[in-house]
Every structure is written in structure tokens, then in C-alpha cells.
Design a protein around this motif. Structure first.
Motif, PDB file in Angstrom:
ATOM      1  N   ILE A 139      -9.054  -2.921  -4.179  1.00  0.00           N
ATOM      2  CA  ILE A 139      -8.635  -4.231  -4.679  1.00  0.00           C
ATOM      3  C   ILE A 139      -9.304  -5.341  -3.874  1.00  0.00           C
ATOM      4  O   ILE A 139      -9.683  -6.378  -4.410  1.00  0.00           O
ATOM      5  N   ALA A 140      -9.466  -5.111  -2.582  1.00  0.00           N
ATOM      6  CA  ALA A 140     -10.092  -6.103  -1.718  1.00  0.00           C
ATOM      7  C   ALA A 140     -11.477  -6.489  -2.232  1.00  0.00           C
ATOM      8  O   ALA A 140     -12.249  -5.626  -2.661  1.00  0.00           O
ATOM      9  N   ARG A 141     -11.734  -7.785  -2.221  1.00  0.00           N
ATOM     10  CA  ARG A 141     -13.018  -8.379  -2.592  1.00  0.00           C
ATOM     11  C   ARG A 141     -13.339  -8.323  -4.089  1.00  0.00           C
ATOM     12  O   ARG A 141     -14.424  -8.723  -4.498  1.00  0.00           O
ATOM     13  N   GLU A 186       0.832  -1.210   0.000  1.00  0.00           N
ATOM     14  CA  GLU A 186       0.000   0.000   0.000  1.00  0.00           C
ATOM     15  C   GLU A 186       0.865   1.259   0.000  1.00  0.00           C
ATOM     16  O   GLU A 186       0.531   2.248  -0.655  1.00  0.00           O
ATOM     17  N   LEU A 187       1.972   1.217   0.714  1.00  0.00           N
ATOM     18  CA  LEU A 187       2.873   2.369   0.740  1.00  0.00           C
ATOM     19  C   LEU A 187       3.422   2.664  -0.654  1.00  0.00           C
ATOM     20  O   LEU A 187       3.444   3.825  -1.097  1.00  0.00           O
ATOM     21  N   LEU A 188       3.849   1.626  -1.357  1.00  0.00           N
ATOM     22  CA  LEU A 188       4.377   1.826  -2.715  1.00  0.00           C
ATOM     23  C   LEU A 188       3.283   2.309  -3.665  1.00  0.00           C
ATOM     24  O   LEU A 188       3.524   3.166  -4.522  1.00  0.00           O
ATOM     25  N   LEU A 247      -3.711  -8.343  -0.755  1.00  0.00           N
ATOM     26  CA  LEU A 247      -4.625  -7.208  -0.599  1.00  0.00           C
ATOM     27  C   LEU A 247      -6.093  -7.621  -0.576  1.00  0.00           C
ATOM     28  O   LEU A 247      -6.983  -6.779  -0.646  1.00  0.00           O
ATOM     29  N   GLY A 248      -6.357  -8.918  -0.499  1.00  0.00           N
ATOM     30  CA  GLY A 248      -7.722  -9.381  -0.265  1.00  0.00           C
ATOM     31  C   GLY A 248      -8.589  -9.596  -1.480  1.00  0.00           C
ATOM     32  O   GLY A 248      -9.817  -9.678  -1.363  1.00  0.00           O
ATOM     33  N   LEU A 299      -1.997  -0.850  -9.148  1.00  0.00           N
ATOM     34  CA  LEU A 299      -2.288   0.581  -9.176  1.00  0.00           C
ATOM     35  C   LEU A 299      -3.362   0.887 -10.223  1.00  0.00           C
ATOM     36  O   LEU A 299      -4.281   1.681  -9.973  1.00  0.00           O
ATOM     37  N   THR A 300      -3.261   0.251 -11.381  1.00  0.00           N
ATOM     38  CA  THR A 300      -4.255   0.437 -12.435  1.00  0.00           C
ATOM     39  C   THR A 300      -5.637   0.015 -11.959  1.00  0.00           C
ATOM     40  O   THR A 300      -6.633   0.719 -12.167  1.00  0.00           O
ATOM     41  N   ILE A 301      -5.711  -1.146 -11.311  1.00  0.00           N
ATOM     42  CA  ILE A 301      -6.991  -1.650 -10.801  1.00  0.00           C
ATOM     43  C   ILE A 301      -7.530  -0.721  -9.714  1.00  0.00           C
ATOM     44  O   ILE A 301      -8.711  -0.350  -9.728  1.00  0.00           O
TER      45      ILE A 301
END
Length: 321
Positions: free
Chosen positions: A161-163, A27-29, A188-189, A152-154
Motif C-alpha cells: 500500500i505504501a507509495r 497491519e495486524l488486522l 500506511l504511507g 486488504l484488496t489493494i
């Protein structure tokens, strides 16, 4: 990015694979990369963040997108960038990777970006040099910056991104992109599926926390993201598919197969694309495609990675000061 509030310190000296990263590291990146997108969209794209730093790109395999985006990322951050041409280097005279590493290390670079055909090459290099190392792809092992730019695109398109359900389709067995994406998306789930003929699935793939499908109709059903992979014939020894025509018929993404996914599903491809093999042109260039956005996000992610690794809050040994 010095003028903005500082990000938390990235805890690693190198970026060798997604496997080494926690969800908070990822997440930081991604947050840093989000910030870098704005720089790339300005008329004045160059910053002084890495002024005085030296970046060496060492690519043992052919690359267009990855090498050019690393070069552009370094230059936008103000670094001195050197692209080492392996084709005309002493490697062709029999020099080993270790010897090359020691030679480059003596030039005192700050960051070394490597792509190599052998899994583990980046990790080996990191043990031999005194600078940060970024893995730009090592064999069929990992390609961490590709997975980060895909994420990042998603995230920018879907807000999360989760779920989400992500279907990764095609040559899973030979793909470092697939491996890195599976690791990142699971971290990331996301719900991750792989879709491929059995000949293109590695042994034990289900142990990576994915759902396995052998037909596109089942694998794409209700998917939020459809990620196509290149058929990597240069890595194949033997006949993994009967023919490219037959492969496209059953596993190439066309309008009919895409109907199984959600109406607003994203279509992705890490490139280079083989049109008419993995994906139809009408889909690659269609309204659901974010393939060009992936290319743009690649520069931002690589800017973010280099900034994070060369954070001035680190001491000369590369750890938090």
C-alpha cells in the motif's frame, strides 16, 4: 484459526474507527484477514474459533453487504449470531439507543455490531455495554471494516500500500467510507487524492493529508487505484449536483476517464453501485475491476476483526490477561 501460530494480541477492546488504530494495529488486522481468506475458500468453511460466543448485529440503517458479511463471518467462526430487526423492534415504539443497549447487554453478548445514522453512536454504545463493539458505519463519520477490506484488496492485488497513489472519487462530503479510507491509507504511507465537485467536498478536507482535485482527468492522472463512491442522495439536503446525467458526464468513471490512470490501475467501489451514475457497467465488470474481490475480502476482514476482539488471551474485562 487455533491450529496456526498465534498472532500478536490486538490491543483494543472495540473497533470504533480507523482513527484509533496505529499502523501496526492495521497491519495486524490485515494479516489476520489474509489468513481468513483461506478459510473462506475451503470446502469446509466453518471453524470453532468462536464456539459458545454470541454476536448481535444491530443495524438501524438498511444494509445488504455489510450485515450479511458480518453474519456470515460470525457463523464461519462458529459464533451464535442474532440479527436484530430494528424495523420490528421497540425502537419503533420510541426506545432510545441507550435503552436498547442496556437491554441487549443484559443478554450478555460477547460482541455487538452496530450501524447507525448518527455519528458517534458506536462509541456511545461502547460506553454502555460490557462486550466488544464494532462500528459497522455511523452516519458520515467512519466505516472502519470497509476501509480494512479495501486495504486488504489493494494489498493482495498490488503487494503493498505504501507509495501507491489512490484516487477516491465522488461524494466525499457524505461518505464515511472516504473518511476511513483516507485515515487508513495515509497511516500506511499511500498518496491519497480526492476528486469531486466542490459541492461534494467537506470543508477542511485538505487538512486530512489529501490532494484535492475537481476534475477526473487531473485527479486520476497516474493513479494506481481508482476508488469510486456512491452518490448518497439519501443524506443530501438540497441540490448538490444538477442531475445524475450531468454528474456521470463529469465524474462518472468510464473508459475515457480511466485512461488517465495507470494501465494496471485497480477500479474499486464499496457498493451498492449506481451504474451509469458513478461508474459505467463496462468498467464495473471490466478486467481492472476488483469490486467482487472487495465483497470476498469483506467476510475475511470481519472474521479477522471478531477473532481479534474476542481473543481468548484476554480476561473477562476485554484486556490482555
Amino acid at each position: 484459526m487455533n491450529e496456526r501460530a498465534p498472532f500478536p494480541l490486538y490491543p483494543h477492546r472495540h473497533l470504533l474507527g480507523i482513527k484509533d488504530l496505529s499502523p501496526s494495529d492495521i497491519e495486524l488486522l490485515l494479516d489476520r484477514a489474509d489468513d481468513a481468506v483461506a478459510i473462506s475458500r475451503q470446502s469446509e468453511k466453518k471453524t470453532s474459533t468462536l464456539r459458545g460466543r454470541t454476536q448481535i448485529n444491530l443495524f438501524y440503517e438498511a444494509s445488504t453487504r455489510t450485515q450479511s458479511s458480518f453474519e456470515l463471518a460470525g457463523k464461519r467462526l462458529g459464533a451464535d449470531v442474532m440479527n436484530m430487526s430494528v424495523a420490528s423492534s421497540s425502537v419503533k415504539k420510541g426506545e432510545t439507543l441507550i435503552d436498547t443497549a442496556m437491554t441487549l447487554n443484559a443478554m450478555r453478548p460477547d460482541i455487538l455490531v452496530i450501524r447507525h445514522a448518527s455519528a458517534g453512536a458506536a462509541a456511545l454504545l461502547a460506553q454502555k455495554v460490557g462486550c466488544s463493539v464494532v462500528n459497522a458505519g455511523d452516519g458520515a463519520h467512519e466505516h472502519p471494516t470497509q476501509a480494512l477490506l479495501d486495504a486488504l484488496t489493494i494489498r493482495r492485488a498490488k503487494g503493498k500500500i505504501a507509495r501507491l497513489t489512490v484516487a477516491i472519487c465522488g461524494d466525499i462530503g457524505h461518505s464515511r467510507v472516504a473518511r476511513s479510507n483516507i485515515l487508513l491509507l495515509n497511516a500506511l504511507g499511500a498518496r491519497v487524492r480526492v476528486v469531486a465537485p466542490s459541492t461534494l467536498l467537506p470543508a477542511g478536507i485538505s487538512a486530512m493529508g489529501v490532494e484535492v482535485f475537481n476534475t477526473m482527468k487531473e485527479g486520476l492522472h497516474g493513479a494506481d487505484v481508482v476508488m469510486m463512491l456512491r452518490l448518497q442522495r439519501e443524506r443530501m439536503q438540497g441540490a448538490f449536483v444538477p442531475s445524475v446525467r450531468e454528474y456521470f458526464r463529469y465524474y462518472g468513471l468510464d473508459a475515457e476517464k480511466l485512461k488517465a490512470a495507470r494501465d494496471d490501475a485497480l477500479v474499486m467501489h464499496p457498493g451498492p453501485m449506481n451504474r451509469g451514475v458513478e461508474i459505467a457497467s463496462e468498467i464495473a465488470d471490466g478486467p481492472q475491476s476488483v469490486i467482487q474481490e472487495q465483497v470476498e475480502m469483506g467476510v475475511a476482514v470481519r472474521m479477522a476483526v471478531m477473532e481479534a476482539l474476542l481473543d481468548p488471551r484476554r480476561n473477562p474485562e476485554g484486556v490482555a490477561g
